[in-house]
Design a protein around this motif. Structure first.
Motif, PDB file in Angstrom:
ATOM      1  N   UNK A  48       0.515  -3.064  -3.181  1.00  0.00           N
ATOM      2  CA  UNK A  48      -0.541  -2.781  -2.057  1.00  0.00           C
ATOM      3  C   UNK A  48      -2.104  -3.823  -3.935  1.00  0.00           C
ATOM      4  N   UNK A  49      -2.481  -4.383  -3.141  1.00  0.00           N
ATOM      5  CA  UNK A  49      -3.462  -5.719  -3.939  1.00  0.00           C
ATOM      6  C   UNK A  49      -4.877  -5.638  -3.339  1.00  0.00           C
ATOM      7  N   UNK A  54      -4.978  -9.335   3.253  1.00  0.00           N
ATOM      8  CA  UNK A  54      -3.747  -7.824   4.136  1.00  0.00           C
ATOM      9  C   UNK A  54      -3.935  -6.653   3.447  1.00  0.00           C
ATOM     10  N   UNK A  55      -4.366  -7.345   2.129  1.00  0.00           N
ATOM     11  CA  UNK A  55      -3.810  -5.939   0.975  1.00  0.00           C
ATOM     12  C   UNK A  55      -2.759  -6.031   0.761  1.00  0.00           C
ATOM     13  N   UNK A  56      -1.672  -6.478   1.081  1.00  0.00           N
ATOM     14  CA  UNK A  56      -0.312  -6.474   0.757  1.00  0.00           C
ATOM     15  C   UNK A  56       0.662  -7.617  -0.116  1.00  0.00           C
ATOM     16  N   UNK A  57       0.580  -6.875  -1.514  1.00  0.00           N
ATOM     17  CA  UNK A  57       1.081  -8.805  -2.593  1.00  0.00           C
ATOM     18  C   UNK A  57       2.532  -8.379  -1.903  1.00  0.00           C
ATOM     19  N   UNK A  96       4.921   0.465   3.895  1.00  0.00           N
ATOM     20  CA  UNK A  96       3.397   0.696   3.797  1.00  0.00           C
ATOM     21  C   UNK A  96       3.338   0.706   5.250  1.00  0.00           C
ATOM     22  N   UNK A  97       2.029   0.943   5.717  1.00  0.00           N
ATOM     23  CA  UNK A  97       1.488   0.854   6.663  1.00  0.00           C
ATOM     24  C   UNK A  97       1.598  -0.660   7.130  1.00  0.00           C
ATOM     25  N   UNK A  98       2.533  -1.144   7.168  1.00  0.00           N
ATOM     26  CA  UNK A  98       2.730  -2.873   8.318  1.00  0.00           C
ATOM     27  C   UNK A  98       4.047  -2.468   8.621  1.00  0.00           C
TER      28      UNK A  98
END
Length: 428
Positions: A48-49, A54-57, A96-98
């Motif tokens: 997470x970033x 999209x908040x996902x690195x 994660x959530x994706x």
């Protein structure tokens, strides 16, 4: 060099890129954290970033490993995802959530790989030759689905894409060493598949330099040999072979839990709320709940990569010595035990027999007997396993065996094939 082609060996464990031009091929180096090298680990790491769209690195290759090792419990580490390319049962990976489809993972991986070439691919060649296995990994693989996913993976690459059997790439690389005509058997042992091609190499200066005669492949290779070590030493400590209570019955714990855990492409994906909740229910009903608790701890604490490395170290050590010590300490599991090469060779005997039958299939496809083969070229990391090498020394004799460029010969040869006028003649 005036680059006109790019050869990409997108491997289960490692990937390699080569550029072809002016009649030659050269490997593309990566200035990785551990030093410059031509081998790029086929792995992805997510975290997470909030500053990333999209908040996902994400990162790939050795950079993915570095990120994971620094923050293991805050990341998701995926490796060997190529093994699901031809699987109808694989739809998406939950990170994660994706959720990511195979081709989306592939595009993320390629974007990072290209970004780490140090601008070497800014002027991308118009022709790209991608290696593919003769037989894809997995149960009942669907090659048409794999091709569809590969095509989607390379959308936007802005180049003419060709797919060539991986052992043919290695054959073309090896042919560059030869000055006399020869009939060669190329044996390519990767992480997910073992592939074989019989090729006729004509005299230097003649065209076409290589003429494919026959192919065969099987979804057994390095990862399967890793599984045999895991199955014997680790999985019994995590509940395999154990029992659980269901109402008034005592049943064996379903083996599907352990097949998923032992598959490097699926292990990281088990870290999701639904799977952990199901394992918790299993722990409460298991006769040996502590064993299931250890499995949960390894998954939750992202110990898959250290476990993978421990298994790989033991396998490599047994290629050099008659015995080694397998060590792993993580997720509540501490294990230290001796393994002999004889033990290991007994564990993989079934796999070796299947590989030997596949060699027969390649020769049959070419319409040749063993005596008609002048040279055997062994490539791929698993070709270094002594029992695998003995398949060929026992049958063909040590004097006919050639090796070299175990991790790089395929990409080197694919780039050379890309320089041919008619690449379609090689296409798979």
């Amino acid at each position: 060099m005036n680059s006109r082609s790019l050869g990409l060996d997108f491997g289960t464990t490692n990937s390699v890129v080569a550029l072809g031009g002016d009649g030659a091929s050269e490997l593309v180096p990566f200035a990785a954290p551990g030093g410059t090298q031509p081998v790029f680990r086929s792995a992805l790491c997510f975290w997470h970033d909030d500053e990333v769209k999209g908040g996902l690195a994400n990162e790939a290759g050795p950079w993915a490993i570095s990120e994971y090792l620094e923050y293991p419990e805050d990341s998701r580490f995926l490796q060997s995802f190529k093994t699901v390319a031809a699987s109808r049962t694989f739809e998406t990976a939950s990170v994660f959530e994706k959720r990511f489809r195979f081709e989306e993972l592939g595009r993320l991986f390629l974007d990072r790989l290209v970004g780490h070439t140090g601008r070497r691919l800014d002027d991308r060649p118009s022709r790209i030759v991608v290696g593919r296995p003769v037989e894809y990994a997995g149960g009942r693989p669907d090659p048409a689905l794999a091709r569809e996913r590969y095509d989607a993976m390379f959308v936007g690459f802005g180049a003419e894409i060709h797919y060539v059997y991986e052992p043919l790439g290695a054959a073309y690389s090896y042919a560059a060493r030869l000055t006399e005509p020869a009939t060669i058997l190329v044996a390519d042992f990767g992480g997910g598949t073992s592939d074989f091609s019989v090729v006729r190499v004509v005299a230097a200066g003649e065209a076409p330099r290589c003429v494919p005669l026959g192919h065969a492949g099987i979804g057994i290779a390095g990862d399967r040999l890793d599984y045999r070590i895991l199955d014997r030493l680790v999985l019994p400590m995590l509940g395999k072979g154990g029992q659980y209570r269901s109402f008034d019955k005592v049943l064996e714990i379903p083996r599907s839990w352990f097949s998923d855990f032992a598959d490097w492409s699926r292990l990281a994906l088990m870290r999701n709320p639904k799977t952990i909740a199901e394992l918790e229910r299993l722990r409460r009903s298991a006769i040996d709940g502590d064993a299931i608790a250890r499995m949960i701890a390894i998954i939750e604490h992202e110990q898959g990569y250290p476990l993978y490395e421990a298994v790989g170290r033991a396998k490599r050590a047994l290629s050099e010595a008659d015995a080694t010590t397998f060590r792993f300490d993580g997720g509540g599991l501490s294990l230290e035990t001796e393994i002999s090469r004889g033990d290991f060779e007994g564990w993989i005997a079934e796999d070796v027999a299947a590989i030997e039958r596949t060699v027969d299939q390649a020769l049959d496809a070419a319409g040749l007997e063993s005596s008609a083969i002048d040279r055997i070229f062994l490539t791929g990391g698993t070709s270094l396993v002594p029992r695998i090498r003995r398949i060929f020394t026992d049958r063909f004799g040590e004097e006919r065996i050639e090796t070299g460029g175990e991790l790089t010969s395929i990409a080197h040869g694919l780039a050379l094939i890309g320089l041919e006028d008619d690449v379609a003649a090689w296409a798979a």
